[in-house]
Write a protein that holds these residues in place. Structure first.
Motif, PDB file in Angstrom:
ATOM      1  N   TYR A  44     -14.882  53.849  25.244  1.00  0.00           N
ATOM      2  CA  TYR A  44     -15.390  53.510  23.908  1.00  0.00           C
ATOM      3  C   TYR A  44     -14.262  53.298  22.892  1.00  0.00           C
ATOM      4  CZ  TYR A  44     -20.323  54.149  24.969  1.00  0.00           C
ATOM      5  OH  TYR A  44     -21.593  53.995  25.476  1.00  0.00           O
ATOM      6  N   THR A  45     -13.026  53.265  23.375  1.00  0.00           N
ATOM      7  CA  THR A  45     -11.833  53.089  22.520  1.00  0.00           C
ATOM      8  C   THR A  45     -11.906  53.958  21.258  1.00  0.00           C
ATOM      9  OG1 THR A  45     -12.778  51.173  21.352  1.00  0.00           O
ATOM     10  CG2 THR A  45     -11.466  50.726  23.336  1.00  0.00           C
ATOM     11  N   VAL A  46     -12.250  55.238  21.463  1.00  0.00           N
ATOM     12  CA  VAL A  46     -12.521  56.144  20.341  1.00  0.00           C
ATOM     13  C   VAL A  46     -11.330  56.260  19.393  1.00  0.00           C
ATOM     14  CG1 VAL A  46     -13.022  58.546  19.743  1.00  0.00           C
ATOM     15  CG2 VAL A  46     -14.272  57.446  21.585  1.00  0.00           C
ATOM     16  N   ASN A  47     -10.121  56.307  19.944  1.00  0.00           N
ATOM     17  CA  ASN A  47      -8.939  56.479  19.088  1.00  0.00           C
ATOM     18  C   ASN A  47      -8.648  55.273  18.207  1.00  0.00           C
ATOM     19  OD1 ASN A  47      -8.037  59.155  19.825  1.00  0.00           O
ATOM     20  ND2 ASN A  47      -7.502  58.315  21.823  1.00  0.00           N
ATOM     21  N   ASP A  48      -9.252  54.136  18.532  1.00  0.00           N
ATOM     22  CA  ASP A  48      -8.989  52.911  17.767  1.00  0.00           C
ATOM     23  C   ASP A  48     -10.208  52.429  16.982  1.00  0.00           C
ATOM     24  OD1 ASP A  48      -6.269  52.577  18.721  1.00  0.00           O
ATOM     25  OD2 ASP A  48      -7.165  52.061  20.655  1.00  0.00           O
ATOM     26  N   GLU A  63     -13.539  50.965  10.657  1.00  0.00           N
ATOM     27  CA  GLU A  63     -14.607  50.183  10.017  1.00  0.00           C
ATOM     28  C   GLU A  63     -14.495  48.703  10.369  1.00  0.00           C
ATOM     29  OE1 GLU A  63     -15.463  51.191   5.721  1.00  0.00           O
ATOM     30  OE2 GLU A  63     -13.748  52.499   6.098  1.00  0.00           O
ATOM     31  N   SER A  64     -13.267  48.203  10.470  1.00  0.00           N
ATOM     32  CA  SER A  64     -13.054  46.761  10.663  1.00  0.00           C
ATOM     33  C   SER A  64     -13.493  46.268  12.040  1.00  0.00           C
ATOM     34  CB  SER A  64     -11.578  46.418  10.444  1.00  0.00           C
ATOM     35  OG  SER A  64     -10.765  47.158  11.322  1.00  0.00           O
ATOM     36  N   VAL A  65     -13.528  47.166  13.046  1.00  0.00           N
ATOM     37  CA  VAL A  65     -13.887  46.706  14.400  1.00  0.00           C
ATOM     38  C   VAL A  65     -15.389  46.808  14.669  1.00  0.00           C
ATOM     39  CG1 VAL A  65     -11.627  47.344  15.309  1.00  0.00           C
ATOM     40  CG2 VAL A  65     -13.519  48.947  15.546  1.00  0.00           C
ATOM     41  N   LEU A  66     -16.144  47.380  13.727  1.00  0.00           N
ATOM     42  CA  LEU A  66     -17.596  47.505  13.895  1.00  0.00           C
ATOM     43  C   LEU A  66     -18.316  46.578  12.927  1.00  0.00           C
ATOM     44  CD1 LEU A  66     -17.749  51.400  14.140  1.00  0.00           C
ATOM     45  CD2 LEU A  66     -18.286  49.819  15.989  1.00  0.00           C
ATOM     46  N   PRO A  67     -19.484  46.064  13.318  1.00  0.00           N
ATOM     47  CA  PRO A  67     -20.226  45.164  12.419  1.00  0.00           C
ATOM     48  C   PRO A  67     -20.583  45.861  11.105  1.00  0.00           C
ATOM     49  CG  PRO A  67     -21.151  45.112  14.640  1.00  0.00           C
ATOM     50  CD  PRO A  67     -20.162  46.236  14.616  1.00  0.00           C
ATOM     51  N   LYS A  68     -20.345  45.165  10.008  1.00  0.00           N
ATOM     52  CA  LYS A  68     -20.620  45.734   8.683  1.00  0.00           C
ATOM     53  C   LYS A  68     -22.102  46.078   8.533  1.00  0.00           C
ATOM     54  CE  LYS A  68     -19.857  44.821   3.772  1.00  0.00           C
ATOM     55  NZ  LYS A  68     -19.528  43.808   2.750  1.00  0.00           N
ATOM     56  N   SER A  69     -22.948  45.290   9.183  1.00  0.00           N
ATOM     57  CA  SER A  69     -24.401  45.496   9.059  1.00  0.00           C
ATOM     58  C   SER A  69     -24.820  46.889   9.542  1.00  0.00           C
ATOM     59  CB  SER A  69     -25.156  44.429   9.854  1.00  0.00           C
ATOM     60  OG  SER A  69     -24.790  44.489  11.232  1.00  0.00           O
ATOM     61  N   LEU A  70     -24.088  47.443  10.533  1.00  0.00           N
ATOM     62  CA  LEU A  70     -24.432  48.782  11.040  1.00  0.00           C
ATOM     63  C   LEU A  70     -24.192  49.851   9.977  1.00  0.00           C
ATOM     64  CD1 LEU A  70     -23.047  48.773  14.703  1.00  0.00           C
ATOM     65  CD2 LEU A  70     -25.378  48.356  13.920  1.00  0.00           C
ATOM     66  N   LEU A 119     -20.699  53.303  16.759  1.00  0.00           N
ATOM     67  CA  LEU A 119     -20.812  53.799  15.384  1.00  0.00           C
ATOM     68  C   LEU A 119     -20.944  55.329  15.368  1.00  0.00           C
ATOM     69  CD1 LEU A 119     -21.139  53.118  12.321  1.00  0.00           C
ATOM     70  CD2 LEU A 119     -23.609  53.103  12.717  1.00  0.00           C
ATOM     71  N   VAL A 120     -21.738  55.861  16.298  1.00  0.00           N
ATOM     72  CA  VAL A 120     -21.860  57.325  16.421  1.00  0.00           C
ATOM     73  C   VAL A 120     -20.489  57.927  16.716  1.00  0.00           C
ATOM     74  CG1 VAL A 120     -22.883  59.222  17.742  1.00  0.00           C
ATOM     75  CG2 VAL A 120     -24.251  57.187  17.244  1.00  0.00           C
ATOM     76  N   ALA A 121     -19.780  57.335  17.690  1.00  0.00           N
ATOM     77  CA  ALA A 121     -18.447  57.825  18.051  1.00  0.00           C
ATOM     78  C   ALA A 121     -17.491  57.713  16.866  1.00  0.00           C
ATOM     79  CB  ALA A 121     -17.907  57.042  19.244  1.00  0.00           C
ATOM     80  N   PHE A 122     -17.611  56.624  16.093  1.00  0.00           N
ATOM     81  CA  PHE A 122     -16.754  56.443  14.914  1.00  0.00           C
ATOM     82  C   PHE A 122     -16.939  57.587  13.926  1.00  0.00           C
ATOM     83  CE2 PHE A 122     -16.806  55.227  10.439  1.00  0.00           C
ATOM     84  CZ  PHE A 122     -15.478  54.866  10.240  1.00  0.00           C
ATOM     85  N   TRP A 123     -18.218  57.894  13.604  1.00  0.00           N
ATOM     86  CA  TRP A 123     -18.477  58.949  12.617  1.00  0.00           C
ATOM     87  C   TRP A 123     -17.983  60.311  13.108  1.00  0.00           C
ATOM     88  CZ3 TRP A 123     -19.040  58.456   7.770  1.00  0.00           C
ATOM     89  CH2 TRP A 123     -19.746  57.395   7.205  1.00  0.00           C
ATOM     90  N   LEU A 124     -18.237  60.605  14.378  1.00  0.00           N
ATOM     91  CA  LEU A 124     -17.829  61.908  14.919  1.00  0.00           C
ATOM     92  C   LEU A 124     -16.311  62.043  14.933  1.00  0.00           C
ATOM     93  CD1 LEU A 124     -20.345  62.338  17.889  1.00  0.00           C
ATOM     94  CD2 LEU A 124     -20.493  63.297  15.592  1.00  0.00           C
TER      95      LEU A 124
END
Length: 305
Positions: A52-56, A59-66, A105-110
């Motif tokens: 899931y490329t958690v370390n990288d 915000e820029s790599v995920l869709p803004k709509s999410l 997105l879940v992984a990003f927040w955590l």
């Protein structure tokens, strides 16, 4: 595990494992100090982190709509001082095309929170108000649960489920089947009448019986300052100090005409008397006429002053 396939882990995670004793300890705690189980969890979580490329994740790599959707965000604290991770189920729409991005997105927040607050545990809130069959997404719920049970060690305090519709009872029986006994004990099914056993009204929206006027919007990231729950209402106001000075001055006027040196001594004596008087009133539970309530509330996980 390392010799098996050197490319199956992110080298940054391996390096951190060697340097961060707290991280290792959390894995051990979560697997009850059974070393083989702990190693298996580290192996699985490291492979997942690389996949899931958690370390990288940024915000820029995920869709803004999410982010704009508002189904997932961090905001507020529970009564024990743990950060709240909200899943507003009514805003979640099943979409197989976006499923991977939603999981990221879940992984990003955590990961975002873990780095900001050094791995302090979270409380997950499933807000299921105004939801029905169209919102059931067991794959996504299972992913969120797996993040805490398999990938983020010692990162979950409890799961507060608010107003689960009866039509979802069968679905949650399936969810319970995925959880171990430890995680099942963390499930708290609540409604308007008892949710404040876990979260005080100041961090609950009106539809949950609270007074929090917070409205989700993006950008910026929600609650990005990550203030600790200690001294939430700011510094002690000067009004209390001003009040005590006035009382000391009033006392010194009553002592009559004294020279400056005596006057200073008298002020000191009066402040000491004032302290002893306040201690006596505390013991006898008698409140002075002009006493004002303290304007500052200090809140912590173990102590309220």
């Amino acid at each position: 595990y390392l010799l098996d396939k050197s490319d199956k882990y992110d080298s940054r995670d391996v390096e951190r494992l060697h340097q961060d004793d707290k991280w290792v300890e959390n894995y051990l705690i979560w697997r009850h100090d059974v070393v083989d189980d702990t190693l298996k969890m580290i192996d699985e979580s490291f492979q997942w982190r690389k996949e899931y490329t958690v370390n990288d994740l940024t915000e820029s790599v995920l869709p803004k709509s999410l982010f704009e959707n508002g189904s997932l965000f961090l905001h507020g604290y529970d009564k024990e001082g743990y950060k709240l991770f909200w899943f507003r189920v009514k805003h979640h729409i099943r979409d197989p095309k976006q499923q991977l991005e939603k999981k990221k997105l879940v992984a990003f927040w955590l990961e975002h929170y873990a780095k900001r607050d050094h791995g302090k545990p979270l409380t997950v809130v499933f807000d299921m108000a105004e939801t029905g069959i169209s919102h059931i997404d067991l794959d996504f719920v299972r992913f969120i649960v797996n993040c805490f049970t398999d990938y983020y060690p010692n990162f979950l305090t409890k799961i507060v489920i608010f107003e689960m519709p009866w039509i979802m009872n069968a679905a949650f029986k399936i969810v319970k089947g995925w959880l171990g006994p430890d995680a099942i004990s963390m499930l708290k099914f609540t409604n308007k009448s008892d949710v404040q056993e876990y979260i005080s009204g100041e961090y609950l929206p009106p539809h949950m019986g609270g007074t929090d006027s917070f409205k989700y919007s993006y950008p910026p990231l929600v609650d990005d300052d990550f203030q600790t729950p200690l001294c939430e209402n700011g510094p002690i106001t000067s009004e209390d100090e001003h009040e005590s000075k006035e009382e000391i001055d009033a006392d010194t006027k009553e002592t009559g005409e004294l020279n400056e040196e005596q006057n200073l001594n008298q002020k000191k004596m009066n402040s000491i008397e004032q302290i002893s008087k306040s201690e006596e009133t505390d013991k006898t539970e008698i409140k002075p006429k002009n006493a004002k309530k303290a304007l500052t509330t200090f809140k912590g996980p173990l102590l309220h002053i």
